[in-house]
Design an enzyme around this catalytic site. Structure first.
Site, PDB file in Angstrom:
ATOM      1  CE  LYS A  11      34.383  45.989  42.875  1.00 42.55           C
ATOM      2  NZ  LYS A  11      35.410  46.867  42.264  1.00 42.55           N
ATOM      3  CG  PHE A  59      43.715  47.165  37.328  1.00 40.17           C
ATOM      4  CD1 PHE A  59      42.656  46.277  37.412  1.00 40.17           C
ATOM      5  CD2 PHE A  59      43.782  48.017  36.229  1.00 40.17           C
ATOM      6  CE1 PHE A  59      41.678  46.228  36.431  1.00 40.17           C
ATOM      7  CE2 PHE A  59      42.803  47.979  35.241  1.00 40.17           C
ATOM      8  CZ  PHE A  59      41.747  47.084  35.345  1.00 40.17           C
ATOM      9  NE  ARG A  87      28.833  51.751  34.022  1.00 36.53           N
ATOM     10  CZ  ARG A  87      29.855  51.108  34.570  1.00 36.53           C
ATOM     11  NH1 ARG A  87      29.675  49.943  35.170  1.00 36.53           N
ATOM     12  NH2 ARG A  87      31.074  51.618  34.514  1.00 36.53           N
ATOM     13  CB  THR A  93      36.144  53.561  38.588  1.00 42.28           C
ATOM     14  OG1 THR A  93      35.261  53.085  37.570  1.00 42.28           O
ATOM     15  CG2 THR A  93      36.996  52.413  39.088  1.00 42.28           C
ATOM     16  NE  ARG A 104      32.597  52.095  42.257  1.00 42.98           N
ATOM     17  CZ  ARG A 104      32.483  51.713  41.006  1.00 42.98           C
ATOM     18  NH1 ARG A 104      32.293  52.607  40.036  1.00 42.98           N
ATOM     19  NH2 ARG A 104      32.565  50.438  40.691  1.00 42.98           N
ATOM     20  CG  ASN A 114      35.698  50.412  43.203  1.00 40.08           C
ATOM     21  OD1 ASN A 114      35.369  49.275  43.483  1.00 40.08           O
ATOM     22  ND2 ASN A 114      35.958  50.790  41.966  1.00 40.08           N
ATOM     23  CG  HIS A 117      31.417  44.694  39.088  1.00 35.12           C
ATOM     24  ND1 HIS A 117      32.386  45.000  38.161  1.00 35.12           N
ATOM     25  CD2 HIS A 117      30.469  43.960  38.438  1.00 35.12           C
ATOM     26  CE1 HIS A 117      32.037  44.452  36.992  1.00 35.12           C
ATOM     27  NE2 HIS A 117      30.880  43.821  37.142  1.00 35.12           N
TER      28      HIS A 117
END
Length: 141
Positions: A11, A59, A87, A93, A104, A114, A117
């Site tokens: 991100k 959100f 993951r 998250t 993260r 964060n 994705h």
């Protein structure tokens, strides 16, 4: 376990920190091959389309605004149990709840910014990969 493909996005917050290489190293050290990648600056329509499943969530607008705030790296990862591995590498998250050593926990600023994705299921992965790589032939190395 079967070989899977999953979509990963680094991100805007993580791209701005110049940690793409570190994240890629973590993928590769954990048996995930990067079989397609590209840097892109999402338009509002791109972000809204990709996150359409969250459209009614409170959100949604903040997520879209964040995702168009800077470039992102989009990649397809391939490997045994790739979805779960990715993951696990990402962590929770909310980075405050992420285990030490996860992407993260190490790099994310907040639940909104964060860092990464990742697809959450094989069906989601197929849809997400097609969203960003619709006509691209992806080859196994």
């Amino acid at each position: 376990m079967a070989v899977e493909r999953t979509l990963s996005i680094i991100k805007p917050d993580a791209v701005a920190k110049n940690i793409i290489g570190e994240i890629y190293s973590r993928f590769e050290r954990n048996g995930l091959k990067i079989v397609a990648s590209r840097m892109v600056r999402l338009s509002q329509a791109d972000a809204e389309g990709f996150y359409a499943v969250h459209r009614e969530r409170p959100f949604f607008n903040d997520l879209v605004k964040f995702m168009i705030s800077g470039p992102v790296m989009v990649q397809v990862l391939e490997g045994e149990d790739a979805i779960r591995k990715n993951r696990d590498l990402m962590g929770a998250t909310d980075p405050r709840k992420a285990e030490k050593g996860t992407i993260r926990a190490d790099f994310a600023e907040s639940i909104d910014a964060n860092a990464v994705h990742g697809s959450d299921a094989p069906e989601t992965a197929a849809v997400e990969i097609a969203y960003f790589f619709p006509e691209l032939n992806i080859y196994t190395r």
